[in-house]
Design a protein around this motif. Structure first.
Motif, mmCIF file in Angstrom:
data_model
loop_
_atom_site.group_PDB
_atom_site.id
_atom_site.type_symbol
_atom_site.label_atom_id
_atom_site.label_comp_id
_atom_site.label_asym_id
_atom_site.label_seq_id
_atom_site.Cartn_x
_atom_site.Cartn_y
_atom_site.Cartn_z
ATOM 1 N N GLY B 21 3.865 -2.733 1.749
ATOM 2 C CA GLY B 21 4.275 -4.119 1.926
ATOM 3 C C GLY B 21 4.899 -4.681 0.657
ATOM 4 N N ALA B 22 5.917 -5.491 0.826
ATOM 5 C CA ALA B 22 6.521 -6.209 -0.305
ATOM 6 C C ALA B 22 7.202 -7.461 0.227
ATOM 7 C CB ALA B 22 7.540 -5.334 -1.037
ATOM 8 N N ASN B 23 7.262 -8.472 -0.608
ATOM 9 C CA ASN B 23 8.060 -9.649 -0.266
ATOM 10 C C ASN B 23 9.515 -9.368 -0.615
ATOM 11 O OD1 ASN B 23 6.027 -11.230 0.714
ATOM 12 N ND2 ASN B 23 6.131 -12.806 -0.858
ATOM 13 N N VAL B 24 10.391 -9.533 0.371
ATOM 14 C CA VAL B 24 11.818 -9.376 0.121
ATOM 15 C C VAL B 24 12.467 -10.721 0.449
ATOM 16 C CG1 VAL B 24 13.876 -7.992 0.570
ATOM 17 C CG2 VAL B 24 11.610 -6.980 0.904
ATOM 18 N N MET B 64 7.869 -7.010 -8.681
ATOM 19 C CA MET B 64 7.059 -6.026 -9.410
ATOM 20 C C MET B 64 5.617 -5.975 -8.860
ATOM 21 S SD MET B 64 9.169 -4.437 -11.344
ATOM 22 C CE MET B 64 8.489 -3.661 -12.827
ATOM 23 N N THR B 65 5.503 -6.235 -7.570
ATOM 24 C CA THR B 65 4.220 -6.112 -6.863
ATOM 25 C C THR B 65 4.469 -5.474 -5.498
ATOM 26 O OG1 THR B 65 4.402 -8.279 -5.792
ATOM 27 C CG2 THR B 65 3.300 -8.224 -7.936
ATOM 28 N N PHE B 66 3.425 -4.869 -4.955
ATOM 29 C CA PHE B 66 3.494 -4.332 -3.588
ATOM 30 C C PHE B 66 2.074 -4.151 -3.068
ATOM 31 C CE2 PHE B 66 3.447 -0.639 -6.426
ATOM 32 C CZ PHE B 66 2.578 0.250 -5.822
ATOM 33 N N SER B 67 1.969 -3.821 -1.785
ATOM 34 C CA SER B 67 0.653 -3.524 -1.215
ATOM 35 C C SER B 67 0.703 -2.191 -0.481
ATOM 36 C CB SER B 67 0.226 -4.620 -0.243
ATOM 37 O OG SER B 67 1.020 -4.583 0.925
ATOM 38 N N ILE B 68 -0.452 -1.523 -0.470
ATOM 39 C CA ILE B 68 -0.632 -0.340 0.382
ATOM 40 C C ILE B 68 -1.725 -0.713 1.373
ATOM 41 C CG2 ILE B 68 -1.267 2.098 0.494
ATOM 42 C CD1 ILE B 68 1.207 1.825 -1.132
ATOM 43 N N ASN B 69 -1.410 -0.649 2.640
ATOM 44 C CA ASN B 69 -2.339 -1.040 3.691
ATOM 45 C C ASN B 69 -2.706 0.194 4.507
ATOM 46 O OD1 ASN B 69 -1.907 -4.249 3.584
ATOM 47 N ND2 ASN B 69 0.054 -3.201 3.312
ATOM 48 N N GLY B 104 -0.299 -12.909 -5.742
ATOM 49 C CA GLY B 104 0.457 -13.974 -5.077
ATOM 50 C C GLY B 104 1.714 -13.537 -4.357
ATOM 51 N N THR B 105 2.232 -12.343 -4.687
ATOM 52 C CA THR B 105 3.507 -11.922 -4.083
ATOM 53 C C THR B 105 3.420 -10.580 -3.355
ATOM 54 O OG1 THR B 105 4.155 -10.945 -6.197
ATOM 55 C CG2 THR B 105 4.976 -13.160 -5.735
ATOM 56 N N ALA B 106 2.229 -10.016 -3.254
ATOM 57 C CA ALA B 106 2.089 -8.734 -2.540
ATOM 58 C C ALA B 106 1.483 -9.013 -1.166
ATOM 59 C CB ALA B 106 1.202 -7.779 -3.337
ATOM 60 N N PRO B 107 2.303 -8.990 -0.122
ATOM 61 C CA PRO B 107 1.799 -9.347 1.216
ATOM 62 C C PRO B 107 0.900 -8.246 1.769
ATOM 63 C CG PRO B 107 4.054 -8.540 1.374
ATOM 64 C CD PRO B 107 3.726 -8.591 -0.086
ATOM 65 N N MET B 108 -0.269 -8.638 2.278
ATOM 66 C CA MET B 108 -1.199 -7.660 2.842
ATOM 67 C C MET B 108 -1.478 -7.998 4.296
ATOM 68 S SD MET B 108 -3.635 -6.974 -0.475
ATOM 69 C CE MET B 108 -3.612 -8.679 -1.052
ATOM 70 N N ILE B 109 -1.950 -7.005 5.026
ATOM 71 C CA ILE B 109 -2.027 -7.080 6.492
ATOM 72 C C ILE B 109 -3.470 -7.278 6.942
ATOM 73 C CG2 ILE B 109 -1.629 -5.777 8.621
ATOM 74 C CD1 ILE B 109 0.683 -4.351 7.189
ATOM 75 N N GLU B 110 -3.752 -8.420 7.525
ATOM 76 C CA GLU B 110 -5.096 -8.731 8.047
ATOM 77 C C GLU B 110 -5.587 -7.661 9.006
ATOM 78 O OE1 GLU B 110 -6.642 -12.678 6.788
ATOM 79 O OE2 GLU B 110 -7.507 -11.067 7.967
ATOM 80 N N LEU B 116 -4.705 -2.545 -0.348
ATOM 81 C CA LEU B 116 -4.705 -2.407 -1.807
ATOM 82 C C LEU B 116 -3.574 -3.259 -2.375
ATOM 83 C CD1 LEU B 116 -5.050 1.502 -1.990
ATOM 84 C CD2 LEU B 116 -6.869 -0.202 -1.772
ATOM 85 N N GLU B 117 -3.938 -4.137 -3.304
ATOM 86 C CA GLU B 117 -2.956 -5.034 -3.924
ATOM 87 C C GLU B 117 -2.543 -4.410 -5.258
ATOM 88 O OE1 GLU B 117 -4.709 -8.770 -4.995
ATOM 89 O OE2 GLU B 117 -2.773 -9.788 -5.127
ATOM 90 N N CYS B 118 -1.251 -4.206 -5.443
ATOM 91 C CA CYS B 118 -0.792 -3.406 -6.585
ATOM 92 C C CYS B 118 0.273 -4.124 -7.410
ATOM 93 C CB CYS B 118 -0.176 -2.089 -6.088
ATOM 94 S SG CYS B 118 -1.276 -1.098 -5.060
#
Lengths: 190, 190
Positions: B21-24, B64-69, B104-110, B116-118
């Motif tokens: 996941g990432a905010n684009v 410079m942030t992302f998530s692994i769900n 604040g900018t790494a979107p994660m999935i409920e 994982l917030e990275c």
């Protein structure tokens, strides 16, 4: 967000169970490795994390080559064993039949159905416990009996998995569907 | 060496199935990701490979942030779907309930049992098809129902796997034994 916060843990579930091989002082050494993932296709590249104090790391840095060997589930006892003892204290060079490929210094395991021969592209120290090592897969070697129509067949390969923290090994389970196909007709709720 | 040579393929088997996941452009975007592995413990670090042309990469570089769900196997259709369509052509921001954490900018999935917030530590261009991105896991978020004694329980999490090239998804299978235990008494043949 109703989730429980677990901290900054290394939690990609599941982890593949592999064997990292390197020549250390001209002798093959092997250790169990779960901190591993593919990071590039064509050419294949792999990233691993390997504790800076590990005996294997010295060999990787010496030769700038290593191997990733995929064991089948029936090798579980020896795979676990080589994760329990360090090459610093015990000579693990006689545990497997070893072969070498194009690079000449990356020891690979005959008994493993799939072996990846790698050369080091980068070794990064990012301030953690592990050296982060990125390697290019120069060649892959596979048992013919694990192929179907010249393609790797995971149900014949029978690799196994690990769950970190609870420290449990698991087999591959039921087939669930085709990738890039089973969800193709999923419609977004508007 | 009696093995069949398969070329320089990316063949760590099996691959975990995750969602990146990432905010684009200030909107959450998600894609299926199997090129991923842990490369450090304490703090957890993750290495991923993500095609340079992917829509998601622009967002990772922007924030410079992302998530692994980590999805559970019952999410297989939507997980496959987001690997079939690009955010360039389709707005995937409405597919999941999204939450944000410390960064604040790494979107994660409920809907995913583990997120994982990275934050990005390194983006490497090693000349391949993919950006090689190494991130530090700042925080992990887990469904309480997937914990046993406050520890992640993979049999409750029910993640799933992928076999590359044959492109098949598989469930987690039978429990095989305890890590750092089942092979402890394996004796080396002298």
């Amino acid at each position: 967000m109703k989730k429980t916060i677990l901290g900054n843990k290394s939690s990609i579930h599941p982890y593949p169970v592999t064997i990292l091989g390197a020549n250390v002082k001209a002798k093959p050494n092997f250790m169990t490795l779960a901190f591993v993932g593919i990071v590039n296709a064509n050419p294949g590249m792999v990233a691993i994390g390997c504790g800076k104090r590990h005996y294997t790391n010295a060999g990787i840095k010496e030769n700038m080559t290593f191997s990733i060997n995929i064991p089948s589930a029936d090798m579980i006892k020896i795979v676990d064993y080589i994760g329990c003892v360090t090459g610093n204290k015990e000579d693990k060079s006689g545990l497997f039949k070893v072969f070498y490929g194009k690079l000449g210094t990356a020891p690979m395991i005959e008994e493993c159905p799939l072996c990846l021969e790698c050369k080091v592209l980068k070794i990064l120290d990012l301030g953690g416990f592990d050296d982060v090592i990125i390697g290019e897969i120069i060649e892959s070697y596979c048992e013919e009996k694990c192929l179907t129509n010249d393609m790797l067949d995971i149900e014949k390969l029978k690799p196994f998995l690990m769950s970190m923290y609870e420290n449990k090994y698991f087999a591959i389970g039921d087939y669930l569907g085709k990738a890039w196909k089973i969800g193709m007709d999923y419609k977004q709720k508007k």
